[in-house]
Design a protein around this motif. Structure first.
Motif, mmCIF file in Angstrom:
data_model
loop_
_atom_site.group_PDB
_atom_site.id
_atom_site.type_symbol
_atom_site.label_atom_id
_atom_site.label_comp_id
_atom_site.label_asym_id
_atom_site.label_seq_id
_atom_site.Cartn_x
_atom_site.Cartn_y
_atom_site.Cartn_z
ATOM 1 N N ASP A 132 0.909 -1.406 0.117
ATOM 2 C CA ASP A 132 -0.032 -0.076 0.001
ATOM 3 C C ASP A 132 0.877 1.115 0.127
ATOM 4 N N GLU A 133 1.898 1.353 -0.766
ATOM 5 C CA GLU A 133 2.760 2.375 -0.972
ATOM 6 C C GLU A 133 2.279 3.478 -1.985
ATOM 7 N N GLN A 134 2.248 4.586 -1.385
ATOM 8 C CA GLN A 134 1.708 5.605 -2.313
ATOM 9 C C GLN A 134 2.664 5.955 -3.678
ATOM 10 N N SER A 135 3.920 5.667 -3.392
ATOM 11 C CA SER A 135 5.071 5.889 -4.426
ATOM 12 C C SER A 135 5.018 4.779 -5.552
ATOM 13 N N LYS A 136 4.186 3.394 -5.402
ATOM 14 C CA LYS A 136 4.291 2.460 -6.153
ATOM 15 C C LYS A 136 2.976 2.214 -6.889
ATOM 16 N N SER A 137 3.040 1.776 -8.224
ATOM 17 C CA SER A 137 1.800 1.294 -8.968
ATOM 18 C C SER A 137 1.340 0.071 -8.456
ATOM 19 N N GLY A 138 0.138 -0.444 -8.946
ATOM 20 C CA GLY A 138 -0.434 -1.729 -8.518
ATOM 21 C C GLY A 138 -1.905 -1.478 -7.909
ATOM 22 N N VAL A 139 -2.469 -2.624 -8.121
ATOM 23 C CA VAL A 139 -4.179 -2.576 -7.278
ATOM 24 C C VAL A 139 -3.792 -2.987 -5.983
ATOM 25 N N SER A 140 -4.733 -2.513 -5.209
ATOM 26 C CA SER A 140 -4.730 -2.607 -3.903
ATOM 27 C C SER A 140 -5.217 -4.060 -3.540
ATOM 28 N N ALA A 141 -4.979 -4.773 -2.562
ATOM 29 C CA ALA A 141 -5.255 -6.112 -2.307
ATOM 30 C C ALA A 141 -6.950 -6.197 -2.385
ATOM 31 N N ASP A 142 -7.452 -5.197 -1.663
ATOM 32 C CA ASP A 142 -9.062 -5.274 -1.574
ATOM 33 C C ASP A 142 -9.603 -5.249 -3.041
ATOM 34 N N GLU A 143 -8.907 -4.669 -3.768
ATOM 35 C CA GLU A 143 -9.670 -4.357 -5.402
ATOM 36 C C GLU A 143 -9.030 -5.467 -6.168
ATOM 37 N N LEU A 144 -8.121 -6.482 -5.799
ATOM 38 C CA LEU A 144 -7.451 -7.202 -6.807
ATOM 39 C C LEU A 144 -8.443 -8.313 -7.573
ATOM 40 N N THR A 145 -9.420 -8.931 -6.568
ATOM 41 C CA THR A 145 -9.994 -9.835 -7.093
ATOM 42 C C THR A 145 -11.015 -9.434 -8.456
ATOM 43 N N GLU A 146 -11.700 -8.049 -8.305
ATOM 44 C CA GLU A 146 -12.419 -7.757 -9.029
ATOM 45 C C GLU A 146 -11.669 -7.565 -10.224
ATOM 46 N N LEU A 147 -10.628 -6.857 -10.166
ATOM 47 C CA LEU A 147 -9.950 -6.451 -11.388
ATOM 48 C C LEU A 147 -9.400 -7.933 -12.055
ATOM 49 N N VAL A 148 -9.148 -9.047 -11.486
ATOM 50 C CA VAL A 148 -8.725 -10.328 -12.023
ATOM 51 C C VAL A 148 -10.031 -10.693 -12.876
ATOM 52 N N VAL A 149 -11.078 -10.582 -12.109
ATOM 53 C CA VAL A 149 -12.411 -11.216 -12.776
ATOM 54 C C VAL A 149 -12.366 -10.454 -14.051
ATOM 55 N N GLN A 150 -12.320 -9.065 -14.056
ATOM 56 C CA GLN A 150 -12.505 -8.101 -15.271
ATOM 57 C C GLN A 150 -11.574 -8.316 -16.297
ATOM 58 N N ALA A 151 -10.381 -8.490 -16.130
ATOM 59 C CA ALA A 151 -9.641 -8.758 -17.026
ATOM 60 C C ALA A 151 -9.686 -10.002 -17.727
ATOM 61 N N ALA A 152 -9.913 -10.962 -17.016
ATOM 62 C CA ALA A 152 -10.009 -12.553 -17.527
ATOM 63 C C ALA A 152 -10.983 -12.556 -18.530
ATOM 64 N N GLN A 153 -12.077 -11.413 -18.381
ATOM 65 C CA GLN A 153 -13.022 -11.778 -19.491
ATOM 66 C C GLN A 153 -12.711 -11.042 -20.698
ATOM 67 N N LEU A 154 -11.756 -10.503 -20.781
ATOM 68 C CA LEU A 154 -11.103 -9.853 -22.096
ATOM 69 C C LEU A 154 -10.458 -10.643 -23.010
ATOM 70 N N LYS A 155 -10.784 -10.898 -24.324
ATOM 71 C CA LYS A 155 -10.721 -11.832 -25.210
ATOM 72 C C LYS A 155 -9.273 -12.055 -25.871
ATOM 73 N N SER A 156 -8.407 -11.006 -25.738
ATOM 74 C CA SER A 156 -7.251 -11.057 -26.209
ATOM 75 C C SER A 156 -6.044 -10.745 -25.332
ATOM 76 N N ILE A 157 -6.410 -11.047 -24.082
ATOM 77 C CA ILE A 157 -5.087 -11.060 -22.966
ATOM 78 C C ILE A 157 -5.558 -12.489 -22.156
ATOM 79 N N HIS A 158 -4.649 -12.755 -21.599
ATOM 80 C CA HIS A 158 -4.615 -13.950 -20.891
ATOM 81 C C HIS A 158 -3.902 -13.909 -19.237
ATOM 82 N N VAL A 159 -4.707 -13.796 -18.414
ATOM 83 C CA VAL A 159 -4.337 -13.632 -17.069
ATOM 84 C C VAL A 159 -3.674 -14.799 -16.628
#
Length: 244
Positions: free
Chosen positions: A143-170
């Motif tokens: 949870d460092e402000q100087s670093k990029s990355g999704v928070s642990a709390d928002e991780l599952t939602e992003l994985v689910v959303q990204a996994a639905q895209l057809k031309s990327i593979h999580v």
């Protein structure tokens, strides 16, 4: 044959310190694996190439470190044509959506996906270029402000959303724990990874946990990492440059 042997020996000794570093890193990885992991597990060593000249990078490739990690788009574009063809490149740095187009056809994985906007642009350009891009979701585990990355709390939602895209593979997760982080941070990251893996989210295979750098890669291996990213420990202290 004699000339070839002499040439091989000369190649091996071009950068003796890097050669020694490669041997030490491999030994440390194998020792950590023997201590903490199953014997049939594979742990990949990535050579992080930020500010390193191509000749030194090619030397590492010649000695078996064919997986490269690039942090900056502009620097990568200036060096990529000099790399030996057996190398495979992952982009591991913060990536702006307007720069995806420059690397979409050259890298084999983007490890630093931290938003649905970025995932969507990678998906759009991958589809446009007739390919599927492997990606990792980057987690800001400290949870460092100087670093990029999704928070642990928002991780599952992003994985689910990204996994639905057809031309990327999580394919999994990437993290940069804070410098000097205690063991609980690494354990927490592994817990997140295993939970997502057990969830069997459609379109997300969760087979890669990219965690661990020069100062903490053995601790990362203890806590589930199967891809460690080594720069300073391999090439020595790096020069710092700014990308425009």
């Amino acid at each position: 044959m004699c000339n070839q042997a002499a040439q091989n020996q000369q190649t091996q000794m071009r950068y003796p310190q890097i050669l020694d570093n490669i041997k030490e890193i491999r030994e440390n990885v194998e020792n950590a694996k023997a201590k903490y992991r199953k014997s049939d597990e594979c742990i990949s060593i990535m050579a992080v190439t930020k500010t390193i000249e191509p000749d030194k990078i090619n030397f590492a490739i010649e000695n078996g470190l064919t997986l490269l990690g690039e942090n900056r788009v502009q620097e990568y574009l200036s060096k990529k044509d000099e790399y030996l063809p057996q190398s495979s490149v992952h982009f591991i740095g913060h990536l702006q959506t307007n720069k995806v187009k420059y690397i979409i056809n050259d890298v084999t994985m983007i490890q630093s996906v931290d938003s649905l906007k970025l995932a969507g642009e990678i998906d759009r350009l991958a589809a446009k270029n007739g390919r599927t891009m492997d990606v990792l979701i980057e987690v800001n585990i400290g949870d460092e402000q100087s670093k990029s990355g999704v928070s642990a709390d928002e991780l599952t939602e992003l994985v689910v959303q990204a996994a639905q895209l057809k031309s990327i593979h999580v394919r999994g997760l990437m993290a940069i724990p804070p410098i000097g982080a205690d063991e609980s941070v690494f354990a927490r990251m592994n817990e997140l990874f295993l939970t997502l893996k057990e969830s069997a989210i459609e379109g997300a295979d969760m087979d890669i946990l990219s965690m661990g750098m020069s100062s903490d890669y053995e601790l990362a291996i203890k806590h589930g990492s199967n891809l460690v990213r080594i720069g300073t420990k391999l090439f020595g202290a790096r020069k710092y440059i700014t990308e425009g």
